[in-house]
Design an enzyme around this catalytic site. Structure first.
Site, short mmCIF file in Angstrom:
data_model
loop_
_atom_site.label_atom_id
_atom_site.label_comp_id
_atom_site.label_asym_id
_atom_site.label_seq_id
_atom_site.Cartn_x
_atom_site.Cartn_y
_atom_site.Cartn_z
N ASP A 1 -4.06 0.86 11.26
CA ASP A 1 -5.66 1.18 11.61
C ASP A 1 -5.77 0.10 12.43
OD1 ASP A 1 -8.41 -0.40 10.92
OD2 ASP A 1 -8.04 -0.04 9.29
N LYS B 1 -6.49 6.15 11.04
CA LYS B 1 -7.76 6.31 11.02
C LYS B 1 -7.99 4.92 12.86
CE LYS B 1 -10.28 2.94 8.00
NZ LYS B 1 -10.15 1.80 7.77
N GLY C 1 0.76 -1.44 0.39
CA GLY C 1 0.35 -0.51 -0.65
C GLY C 1 0.96 1.03 -0.12
N GLU D 1 3.93 3.49 5.94
CA GLU D 1 3.13 3.28 5.89
C GLU D 1 1.87 3.45 4.48
OE1 GLU D 1 1.78 0.34 5.32
OE2 GLU D 1 2.51 -1.00 6.86
N PHE E 1 -14.64 2.56 4.94
CA PHE E 1 -13.16 1.68 3.86
C PHE E 1 -12.69 2.92 2.44
CE2 PHE E 1 -12.37 -2.55 3.01
CZ PHE E 1 -11.49 -2.35 2.01
N ARG F 1 -5.71 1.08 -6.47
CA ARG F 1 -4.05 1.40 -5.63
C ARG F 1 -3.66 2.79 -7.14
NH1 ARG F 1 -2.60 -2.62 -1.86
NH2 ARG F 1 -2.60 -4.16 -2.21
N ASP G 1 -6.32 -0.39 -0.67
CA ASP G 1 -6.82 -0.82 -2.26
C ASP G 1 -8.06 -1.40 -1.66
OD1 ASP G 1 -5.07 -2.98 -0.26
OD2 ASP G 1 -6.40 -4.54 -1.57
C1 PRP Z 1 -2.56 -2.52 5.51
C2 PRP Z 1 -1.64 -1.38 5.82
C3 PRP Z 1 -1.07 -1.29 6.44
C4 PRP Z 1 -1.81 -2.26 7.94
C5 PRP Z 1 -2.63 -1.35 9.14
O1 PRP Z 1 -1.97 -3.32 4.61
O2 PRP Z 1 -0.56 -1.07 4.93
O3 PRP Z 1 -0.13 -2.21 6.39
O4 PRP Z 1 -3.04 -2.85 7.13
O5 PRP Z 1 -3.72 -2.24 9.29
P1 PRP Z 1 -3.17 -2.73 11.46
O6 PRP Z 1 -2.55 -1.27 12.06
O7 PRP Z 1 -4.68 -2.49 11.13
O8 PRP Z 1 -2.23 -3.27 11.28
P2 PRP Z 1 -2.50 -5.05 3.80
O9 PRP Z 1 -2.85 -5.92 4.81
O10 PRP Z 1 -4.06 -3.65 3.46
O11 PRP Z 1 -1.56 -5.26 3.08
P3 PRP Z 1 -1.76 -4.43 1.41
O12 PRP Z 1 -0.18 -2.78 2.00
O13 PRP Z 1 -0.81 -4.55 0.21
O14 PRP Z 1 -2.95 -3.15 0.93
#
Ligand code: PRP
Length: 179
Positions: A102, A130, A43, A98, A151, A164, A158
């Site tokens: 989340d 978030k 991401g 990052e 969302f 993306r 994504d």
């Molecule tokens: C997203 C983002 C972080 C994670 C955050 O990645 O890039 O790595 O989620 O979430 P959290 O705070 O609940 O741990 P994702 O797993 O969607 O993968 P991507 O970056 O490949 O889209």
């Protein structure tokens, strides 16, 4: 793609302005430190590319990949380093980049792991935060925008690997993900 977006949260122009601000702050804070900037795939690749070009001091980049969500919309809570970085982080001033913070599970795990590898310093730069979803506390050093518990897609984020490449950040229409 844009017809799947309910609302644009941050336009291309707003994002560019914010990235410039963060880049300037990092440049000031890391002057003479040759920071190693680590992008957490996938991401963060869009933010990373813009951010490093807004940083005016010498720096190096690396990438790592962790798995947490799979293709669903809710974090499983499991975090695993799928692709580790190429270079040693020992004695380096490391900045983790990052796209979104989340629940905090991924970043909490990652920052703790990096701390055990002998870094000179460690900071976290997240494009989006978030806070309503936080389960594990995580200290943030640089943050672009806070977002509501919706969302969110675009600018690297994504839904099931799509959206993306949207140049802005928006809220996905619930009918797209069956919400
Ligand atoms: C997203 C983002 C972080 C994670 C955050 O990645 O890039 O790595 O989620 O979430 P959290 O705070 O609940 O741990 P994702 O797993 O969607 O993968 P991507 O970056 O490949 O889209």
């Amino acid at each position: 793609m844009t017809q799947c977006i309910e609302k644009v949260l941050f336009s291309e122009e707003e994002i560019a302005e914010k990235v410039k601000e963060i880049g300037a702050q990092i440049s000031k804070d890391y002057a003479g430190k040759n920071p190693l900037i680590i992008s957490v795939l996938r991401g963060s690749f869009v933010f990373m590319a813009d951010l490093v070009r807004a940083i005016t001091v010498p720096c190096e980049v690396d990438f790592l990949s962790v798995s947490s969500y799979g293709s669903g919309t809710v974090s499983s809570g499991e975090v695993k380093i799928v692709k580790d970085f190429e270079n040693s982080v020992a004695d380096r001033h490391v900045i983790v980049v990052e796209d979104i913070l989340d629940s905090g599970r991924t970043l909490s795990y990652l920052m703790n792991t990096l701390r055990t590898r002998g870094v000179a310093s460690l900071s976290l730069c997240t494009f989006l935060d978030k806070p309503d979803r936080r389960v594990v506390p995580v200290e943030v050093d640089y943050c672009g925008f806070q977002v509501p518990d919706e969302f969110i897609v675009g600018y690297g984020l994504d839904y099931d690997q799509r959206f993306r490449n949207l140049p802005f950040v928006g809220i996905l229409k619930p009918e797209v993900y069956g919400g």
